[in-house]
Scaffold this active site. Structure first.
Site, PDB file in Angstrom:
ATOM      1  N   GLU A   1      -6.039 -10.499  -2.199  1.00  0.00           N
ATOM      2  CA  GLU A   1      -6.884 -10.400  -0.846  1.00  0.00           C
ATOM      3  C   GLU A   1      -8.053 -10.181  -0.946  1.00  0.00           C
ATOM      4  OE1 GLU A   1      -5.147  -7.127   1.696  1.00  0.00           O
ATOM      5  OE2 GLU A   1      -3.131  -7.496   1.405  1.00  0.00           O
TER       6      GLU A   1
ATOM      7  N   GLU B   1       0.938  -1.150  -0.090  1.00  0.00           N
ATOM      8  CA  GLU B   1       0.026  -0.053  -0.146  1.00  0.00           C
ATOM      9  C   GLU B   1       1.002   1.374  -0.092  1.00  0.00           C
ATOM     10  OE1 GLU B   1      -2.980  -0.399   2.922  1.00  0.00           O
ATOM     11  OE2 GLU B   1      -3.251  -2.663   2.448  1.00  0.00           O
TER      12      GLU B   1
HETATM   13  O1  G3I Z   1      -1.588  -8.421  18.519  1.00  0.00           O
HETATM   14  C1  G3I Z   1      -2.555  -7.567  19.014  1.00  0.00           C
HETATM   15  C2  G3I Z   1      -3.060  -8.251  20.264  1.00  0.00           C
HETATM   16  O2  G3I Z   1      -1.988  -8.406  21.137  1.00  0.00           O
HETATM   17  C3  G3I Z   1      -3.932  -7.214  21.120  1.00  0.00           C
HETATM   18  O3  G3I Z   1      -4.433  -7.698  22.265  1.00  0.00           O
HETATM   19  C4  G3I Z   1      -5.233  -7.072  19.939  1.00  0.00           C
HETATM   20  C5  G3I Z   1      -6.195  -5.957  20.637  1.00  0.00           C
HETATM   21  O4  G3I Z   1      -5.689  -4.588  20.665  1.00  0.00           O
HETATM   22  O5  G3I Z   1      -4.783  -6.399  18.730  1.00  0.00           O
HETATM   23  C6  G3I Z   1      -3.887  -7.363  18.240  1.00  0.00           C
HETATM   24  O6  G3I Z   1      -3.422  -6.727  16.972  1.00  0.00           O
HETATM   25  C7  G3I Z   1      -4.359  -6.342  15.842  1.00  0.00           C
HETATM   26  C8  G3I Z   1      -3.674  -7.376  14.931  1.00  0.00           C
HETATM   27  O7  G3I Z   1      -4.778  -7.118  13.582  1.00  0.00           O
HETATM   28  C9  G3I Z   1      -3.412  -8.909  15.048  1.00  0.00           C
HETATM   29  O8  G3I Z   1      -4.585  -9.671  15.288  1.00  0.00           O
HETATM   30  C10 G3I Z   1      -4.760  -5.063  15.694  1.00  0.00           C
HETATM   31  O9  G3I Z   1      -5.198  -4.488  16.559  1.00  0.00           O
HETATM   32  C11 G3I Z   1      -5.495  -5.157  14.316  1.00  0.00           C
HETATM   33  O10 G3I Z   1      -5.454  -3.784  14.110  1.00  0.00           O
HETATM   34  C12 G3I Z   1      -4.918  -5.982  13.246  1.00  0.00           C
HETATM   35  O11 G3I Z   1      -5.579  -6.122  12.064  1.00  0.00           O
HETATM   36  C13 G3I Z   1      -5.228  -6.335  10.922  1.00  0.00           C
HETATM   37  C14 G3I Z   1      -5.149  -5.210   9.909  1.00  0.00           C
HETATM   38  O12 G3I Z   1      -4.547  -5.508   8.569  1.00  0.00           O
HETATM   39  C15 G3I Z   1      -4.286  -4.115  10.425  1.00  0.00           C
HETATM   40  O13 G3I Z   1      -4.476  -2.979   9.434  1.00  0.00           O
HETATM   41  C16 G3I Z   1      -6.148  -7.433  10.258  1.00  0.00           C
HETATM   42  O14 G3I Z   1      -6.060  -8.658  11.310  1.00  0.00           O
HETATM   43  C17 G3I Z   1      -5.511  -7.787   8.827  1.00  0.00           C
HETATM   44  O15 G3I Z   1      -6.564  -8.558   8.376  1.00  0.00           O
HETATM   45  C18 G3I Z   1      -5.735  -6.595   8.103  1.00  0.00           C
HETATM   46  O16 G3I Z   1      -4.943  -6.956   6.894  1.00  0.00           O
HETATM   47  C19 G3I Z   1      -4.660  -5.925   5.933  1.00  0.00           C
HETATM   48  C20 G3I Z   1      -3.472  -6.440   4.853  1.00  0.00           C
HETATM   49  O17 G3I Z   1      -2.309  -6.879   6.021  1.00  0.00           O
HETATM   50  C21 G3I Z   1      -2.968  -5.315   4.109  1.00  0.00           C
HETATM   51  N1  G3I Z   1      -4.418  -5.084   3.256  1.00  0.00           N
HETATM   52  C22 G3I Z   1      -5.287  -4.757   4.101  1.00  0.00           C
HETATM   53  C23 G3I Z   1      -5.827  -5.795   4.941  1.00  0.00           C
HETATM   54  C24 G3I Z   1      -6.979  -5.397   5.830  1.00  0.00           C
HETATM   55  O18 G3I Z   1      -6.937  -4.213   6.398  1.00  0.00           O
END
Ligand code: G3I
Length: 362
Positions: free
Chosen positions: A287, A180
């Site tokens: 994706e 991105e």
């Molecule tokens: O690991 C922490 C955990 O320790 C904590 O307890 C929990 C609650 O705060 O958060 C956890 O981190 C989360 C992480 O996913 C792992 O589960 C983040 O808050 C959360 O924001 C993060 O979201 C991910 C997102 O990217 C971040 O922008 C999504 O799972 C993931 O599916 C999403 O994937 C992205 C691709 O990488 C790039 N393209 C877009 C796509 C969708 O946003």
């Protein structure tokens, strides 16, 4: 290599050298240990099993069907694991290969979860697409609010990219190197990397990844570039510039995050994919998901959209991979209520699944 002994931060040039030594060490260990992926890979695995020089921008056989996976769920949920293994032979780690997971401290690499996922995948002949080396989101907490000395972040990023790509060399040879990079208007997004390193960070990251693994297939990965838009024009310009400068680049990931009301038409999608492919790149669906309202009408419209994109990928020789961002509505970044994926939260195949399978099999 698991977590290494931490040394005091803030990141100091001397640590960067040590970190770089890690990178070299990782690459040497991987090479010496014969970690090349000589083990059988999934029969329909993408060209990562071939040397990069032969890596075709024309696939052989149908596109590889993959899905992003949660490593936590893969380990903890038998239904999730069984549903994946029943239908997929390629995966993209949803989170465990991102910088916030693998760089918990300025001078410490943490590969435990990512290595566990890669070990599991190889045991099941599942190909792994690495995601994502350089992104403006999910940055390690220690990076926020830091004052960087000139050149310091670029040195750190060079060490990081080389250390990670070197560590997985021979086990993960396809990478989303830059994720991105663009804003909606097609200009480079003002993320940390652009602010601190400048626009050259994109080419830098690709060159460093190539140095760490000459056989890797290197991708730029982006959303909302599947149809006519300023962002698509910006991506075409970025890719043409990289190719013109001889920057190592093998493919583009079209994230394809759509909804039943926001999606490119058949002709527009195919024309856009052809324009990217004309640059000599692989053009993969990386994706896909399609948020849908409850009810059969939206489920059928969702299936039509999946079919349209899967057929466009099938019909484009440069499209080697069709990956959805998750596979069951039980685990999606959008939330289960958006029901965006081919299997229901209960693991039942939806019309979207039948649409994808029939489009890719033809
Ligand atoms: O690991 C922490 C955990 O320790 C904590 O307890 C929990 C609650 O705060 O958060 C956890 O981190 C989360 C992480 O996913 C792992 O589960 C983040 O808050 C959360 O924001 C993060 O979201 C991910 C997102 O990217 C971040 O922008 C999504 O799972 C993931 O599916 C999403 O994937 C992205 C691709 O990488 C790039 N393209 C877009 C796509 C969708 O946003």
């Amino acid at each position: 290599m698991g977590a290494v002994a931490p040394v005091p931060s803030p990141p100091h040039p001397v640590f960067v050298k040590a970190f770089l030594a890690l990178a070299v060490g990782a690459a040497a260990v991987a090479a010496a240990a014969g970690c090349r992926d000589d083990a059988p890979v999934a029969p329909t695995a993408p060209a990562q099993a071939q040397s990069r020089e032969q890596a075709p921008t024309r696939r052989s056989g149908p596109p590889v069907l993959g899905a992003a996976v949660s490593w936590d769920l893969m380990r903890s949920s038998r239904p999730y694991r069984r549903l994946f293994l029943a239908h997929y032979r390629a995966l993209t780690p949803e989170n465990v290969m991102k910088m916030d997971s693998m760089a918990p401290a300025p001078d410490r690499l943490h590969f435990t979860e990512a290595d566990g996922l890669v070990r599991w995948a190889r045991r099941h002949d599942v190909a792994v697409h690495g995601h994502a080396l350089v992104w403006g989101k999910q940055l390690p907490a220690w990076m926020s609010g830091r004052d960087w000395e000139p050149g310091e972040l670029r040195s750190w990023l060079e060490s990081y990219v080389k250390a990670v790509v070197g560590h997985f060399r021979g086990r993960v040879d396809d990478w989303d190197v830059v994720n991105e990079p663009l804003a909606a208007n097609g200009s480079l997004r003002r993320n940390l990397w652009l602010r601190e390193i400048g626009p050259g960070y994109v080419a830098d990251a690709l060159r460093w990844a190539r140095e760490a693994n000459p056989r890797a297939r290197l991708y730029v990965n982006e959303f909302n570039i599947e149809g006519r838009s300023r962002k698509t024009r910006g991506m075409l310009a970025l890719l043409k510039g990289l190719r013109g400068d001889g920057v190592p680049l093998d493919g583009l990931g079209l994230q394809t995050h759509l909804t039943t009301s926001f999606n490119p038409g058949r002709a527009e999608l195919r024309a856009t994919m052809r324009r990217y492919a004309a640059l000599g790149l692989a053009v993969d669906v990386s994706e896909m998901d399609v948020a849908a309202a409850p009810g059969r009408r939206d489920a059928l419209e969702q299936a039509r959209i999946y079919r349209r994109v899967a057929a466009a990928c099938r019909d484009l020789p440069a499209c080697g991979r069709f990956t959805t961002w998750g596979f069951t509505d039980a685990s999606t970044w959008l939330g289960t209520a958006q029901r965006p994926l081919p299997f229901s939260a209960a693991g039942e195949p939806k019309p979207a699944w039948r649409a994808i399978r029939s489009a890719l099999r033809r």
